[in-house]
Design an enzyme around this catalytic site. Structure first.
Site, mmCIF file in Angstrom:
data_model
loop_
_atom_site.group_PDB
_atom_site.id
_atom_site.type_symbol
_atom_site.label_atom_id
_atom_site.label_comp_id
_atom_site.label_asym_id
_atom_site.label_seq_id
_atom_site.Cartn_x
_atom_site.Cartn_y
_atom_site.Cartn_z
ATOM 1 N N HIS A 1 0.845 -1.202 0.000
ATOM 2 C CA HIS A 1 0.000 0.000 0.000
ATOM 3 C C HIS A 1 0.875 1.244 0.000
ATOM 4 C CE1 HIS A 1 0.858 0.389 4.278
ATOM 5 N NE2 HIS A 1 0.285 -0.779 4.553
ATOM 6 N N HIS B 1 3.802 1.606 2.448
ATOM 7 C CA HIS B 1 5.029 0.892 2.064
ATOM 8 C C HIS B 1 5.821 1.710 1.045
ATOM 9 C CE1 HIS B 1 2.545 -2.829 3.201
ATOM 10 N NE2 HIS B 1 3.525 -2.773 4.076
ATOM 11 N N CYS C 1 -1.622 -10.429 19.278
ATOM 12 C CA CYS C 1 -2.335 -9.830 18.137
ATOM 13 C C CYS C 1 -1.683 -10.320 16.855
ATOM 14 C CB CYS C 1 -2.292 -8.302 18.194
ATOM 15 S SG CYS C 1 -2.891 -7.575 16.644
ATOM 16 N N CYS D 1 -0.344 -7.428 14.564
ATOM 17 C CA CYS D 1 0.982 -6.907 14.941
ATOM 18 C C CYS D 1 2.017 -8.015 14.954
ATOM 19 C CB CYS D 1 0.978 -6.324 16.347
ATOM 20 S SG CYS D 1 -0.145 -4.982 16.628
ATOM 21 N N CYS E 1 -6.826 -4.636 20.006
ATOM 22 C CA CYS E 1 -5.538 -4.039 19.660
ATOM 23 C C CYS E 1 -5.827 -2.725 18.953
ATOM 24 C CB CYS E 1 -4.759 -4.975 18.743
ATOM 25 S SG CYS E 1 -3.528 -4.103 17.761
ATOM 26 N N HIS F 1 -4.826 -2.510 15.142
ATOM 27 C CA HIS F 1 -5.581 -3.282 14.136
ATOM 28 C C HIS F 1 -7.083 -3.330 14.396
ATOM 29 C CE1 HIS F 1 -1.440 -4.590 13.440
ATOM 30 N NE2 HIS F 1 -1.830 -4.629 12.192
ATOM 31 N N LYS G 1 -7.569 5.905 8.123
ATOM 32 C CA LYS G 1 -6.507 4.940 8.356
ATOM 33 C C LYS G 1 -6.458 3.930 7.204
ATOM 34 C CE LYS G 1 -5.029 2.050 12.181
ATOM 35 N NZ LYS G 1 -5.282 1.577 13.522
ATOM 36 N N LYS H 1 -7.499 -2.835 5.178
ATOM 37 C CA LYS H 1 -8.280 -3.613 4.216
ATOM 38 C C LYS H 1 -9.768 -3.403 4.434
ATOM 39 C CE LYS H 1 -5.810 -7.497 4.475
ATOM 40 N NZ LYS H 1 -5.596 -8.923 4.466
HETATM 41 O O1 ME8 Z 1 5.627 -3.998 10.351
HETATM 42 N N1 ME8 Z 1 1.926 4.753 6.709
HETATM 43 O O2 ME8 Z 1 5.524 -4.923 8.243
HETATM 44 P P1 ME8 Z 1 4.358 -4.042 7.589
HETATM 45 C C1 ME8 Z 1 3.264 4.712 6.672
HETATM 46 N N2 ME8 Z 1 7.046 -6.902 8.945
HETATM 47 N N3 ME8 Z 1 3.977 3.612 6.954
HETATM 48 C C2 ME8 Z 1 3.301 2.506 7.293
HETATM 49 C C3 ME8 Z 1 1.902 2.466 7.341
HETATM 50 C C4 ME8 Z 1 1.197 3.664 7.041
HETATM 51 N N4 ME8 Z 1 -0.107 3.750 7.067
HETATM 52 N N5 ME8 Z 1 1.529 1.216 7.710
HETATM 53 C C5 ME8 Z 1 2.678 0.516 7.878
HETATM 54 C C6 ME8 Z 1 5.961 -4.833 9.530
HETATM 55 N N6 ME8 Z 1 3.743 1.282 7.643
HETATM 56 C C7 ME8 Z 1 7.035 -5.849 9.882
HETATM 57 C C8 ME8 Z 1 8.370 -5.136 9.950
HETATM 58 S S1 ME8 Z 1 11.019 -5.097 10.276
HETATM 59 C C9 ME8 Z 1 12.179 -6.145 10.876
HETATM 60 C C10 ME8 Z 1 9.543 -6.017 10.301
HETATM 61 C C11 ME8 Z 1 5.158 0.922 7.751
HETATM 62 O O3 ME8 Z 1 4.214 -4.584 6.206
HETATM 63 C C12 ME8 Z 1 5.456 0.122 8.996
HETATM 64 O O4 ME8 Z 1 5.556 0.942 10.138
HETATM 65 O O5 ME8 Z 1 3.177 -4.009 8.465
HETATM 66 C C13 ME8 Z 1 6.767 -0.533 8.615
HETATM 67 O O6 ME8 Z 1 7.846 0.344 8.823
HETATM 68 C C14 ME8 Z 1 6.565 -0.820 7.136
HETATM 69 O O7 ME8 Z 1 5.513 0.053 6.688
HETATM 70 C C15 ME8 Z 1 6.158 -2.265 6.865
HETATM 71 O O8 ME8 Z 1 4.958 -2.567 7.550
#
Ligand code: ME8
Length: 485
Positions: A18, A21, A126, A129, A143, A146, A293, A296
């Site tokens: 999304h 990312h 959770c 998370c 949580c 989420h 926010k 999905k």
């Molecule tokens: O947290 N806005 O993966 P992830 C900006 N696998 N950044 C966001 C966001 C948003 N709305 N939502 C998520 C994970 N992120 C773990 C990480 S690292 C060893 C393991 C950011 O796919 C989130 O904070 O949920 C994280 O830095 C990255 O996107 C991946 O999130």
């Protein structure tokens, strides 16, 4: 040569990428490119977090075999990187053997140090998370991240003696710039001071998906313990050349939701394993989409690939960095994106390049004269902003220069000039464009290439950001940016 090692978080592959990312990858890429521009030896890592329960669950819901499912989704993140022009040097998947071996190796090392012991876990988990939650963290039994009720777990588990490192971690957190920005550091310090550190569960029992605990095959390594290790497995811990060259990492760029894992738990693991601690945890805020926010259930998971197709890659990169003050939350909306494309990209920069090149192409003599513009460029300030990760401020300072050059054109009215006077104005314009092209290159690499091509010059480095004598071969072609109706 100075090295610079930067990583992003590795993304869960339970769904397609999304805009959040995309945001993280664009920031990391801009920082990486800036350091390359500064002549540093940069290693930039990103990848996917594949051993999580939620990946397995999503695969099950789709009726697809888990490994196949994570491979297909991981490819989408790799494609996103290409689409966004991300210059990562490697892409790690945590199901890869090179990672599994290192995760088990470090687990064993910590175990042999007597920092891992067997116990019994009872509490909330959770799956969103992939984290164990305390009662205090729940809001209305859910949580808050989420908006979902956690599951109650009661199982045999291995524990990591995180509490043993409490003082060292607190000292680290209090050191000035371990966590950036300051506001995000304060959150960690006060949570640690208020709650203290408990030992944490680092294994899950009876799971099929995940990395085996090396000392007990009935357990899988808890996904966060495994995931954090990607930062060293990818560079060949313990003996690989890259590990020797690049560790400790200079920057782990992450979103605010996973700050605790990086600022507290990761140093705990590194202390225990006898490894050097990463230099900075750099934390960005969260994006919302039209004020909502991303989720999905809310059906607003904007596909960043579609946005690139519709508006262009540099347009999206520019917008996300300029719009959101680094470290704060921000909102994405197509209207705001269109505004910035039309005003700042098409008008300010696009027109400046276009009108300068039209004049320069017609001019037959050599452009020469005296520098009348370099004092408008505050390179020192731009560098300081980049060092502080205030990318939005760096970009806005670069734009001040763009608009000073625009003002210079309006004041000088070169279309009414000829001979020496015109040559002098063009000298100033072309040198300014060359410097602007260097400065915007980490933010908008394609745009910089387009400017260089029209000026007939090679790409420059930060050290070339001063007025000098440059040989140009002007060939005006396309507009840099299309206005959006
Ligand atoms: O947290 N806005 O993966 P992830 C900006 N696998 N950044 C966001 C966001 C948003 N709305 N939502 C998520 C994970 N992120 C773990 C990480 S690292 C060893 C393991 C950011 O796919 C989130 O904070 O949920 C994280 O830095 C990255 O996107 C991946 O999130």
């Amino acid at each position: 040569m100075k090295t610079f090692y930067i990583t992003t978080a590795i993304d869960y592959v339970n769904a397609a990428p999304h805009i959040g990312h995309a945001y993280e990858k664009i920031i990391a890429d801009t920082i990486a490119r800036w350091h390359r521009l500064n002549g540093e030896d940069v290693f930039f890592l990103t990848g996917t977090d594949e051993n999580a329960q939620k990946n397995e669950q999503a695969a099950r819901e789709k009726g697809v075999e888990t490994k196949r499912f994570v491979d297909v989704n991981s490819k989408k993140f790799e494609e996103l990187c290409k689409k966004l022009n991300i210059s990562n040097n490697d892409f790690i998947k945590t199901t890869e053997k090179r990672h599994v071996i290192v995760a088990q190796n470090i687990f064993k090392k910590v175990y042999e140090k007597s920092d891992i012991y067997k116990g019994f876990y009872e509490g909330y988990y959770c799956e969103g998370c992939e984290a164990f939650l305390t009662e205090k963290e729940l809001v209305d039994g859910k949580c808050p991240e989420h908006n979902k009720e956690p599951i109650w777990l009661k199982e045999e588990s291995y524990f990591f003696k995180l509490s043993k490192y409490q003082d060292k971690i607190l000292e680290l957190l209090k050191s000035k710039d371990f966590v950036i920005p300051e506001s995000k550091r304060n959150e960690m310090v006060s949570r640690l001071e208020n709650e203290g550190l408990k030992d944490i569960s680092v294994s899950r029992n009876k799971l099929k998906w995940g990395i085996d605990v090396p000392i007990n095959k009935n357990h899988k390594i808890y996904v966060w313990f495994d995931a954090l290790i990607n930062y060293v497995s990818a560079i060949g811990y313990p003996n690989g050349n890259k590990f020797k060259k690049y560790w400790p990492a200079d920057v782990h760029l992450i979103g605010k939701g996973i700050n605790w894992f990086h600022s507290v738990i990761w140093p705990g693991i590194l202390f225990s394993a006898g490894m050097k601690i990463s230099k900075h945890i750099v934390v960005h805020g969260y994006l919302t989409v039209n004020g909502q926010k991303i989720g999905k259930s809310l059906d607003n998971v904007i596909d960043p690939i579609n946005l690139v197709n519709k508006y262009g890659v540099d347009e999206l990169r520019y917008f996300l960095i300029r719009e959101i003050p680094f470290g704060e939350d921000g909102d994405f909306s197509e209207d705001a994106l269109k505004n910035r494309i039309n005003n700042e990209l098409a008008n300010d920069l696009g027109n400046l390049v276009s009108r300068s090149l039209t004049l320069a192409e017609k001019f037959k003599g050599e452009t020469q004269g005296k520098d009348e513009l370099s004092k408008k460029l505050n390179l020192k300030l731009i560098n300081e902003y980049m060092d502080k990760f205030e990318l939005h401020n760096a970009l806005s300072e670069i734009w001040k220069f763009v608009n000073d050059v625009n003002k210079y054109v309006n004041d000088k009215q070169p279309w009414n000039l000829e001979g020496k006077e015109l040559s002098n104005v063009l000298y100033n314009l072309l040198e300014s464009l060359r410097i602007i092209s260097i400065l915007v290159s980490p933010f908008m690499p394609e745009t910089s290439e387009k400017i260089n091509k029209q000026l007939g010059i090679k790409e420059g480095k930060l050290k070339n950001c001063k007025f000098s004598k440059t040989k140009y071969k002007i060939k005006k072609t396309e507009h840099l940016f299309e206005k959006i109706k």
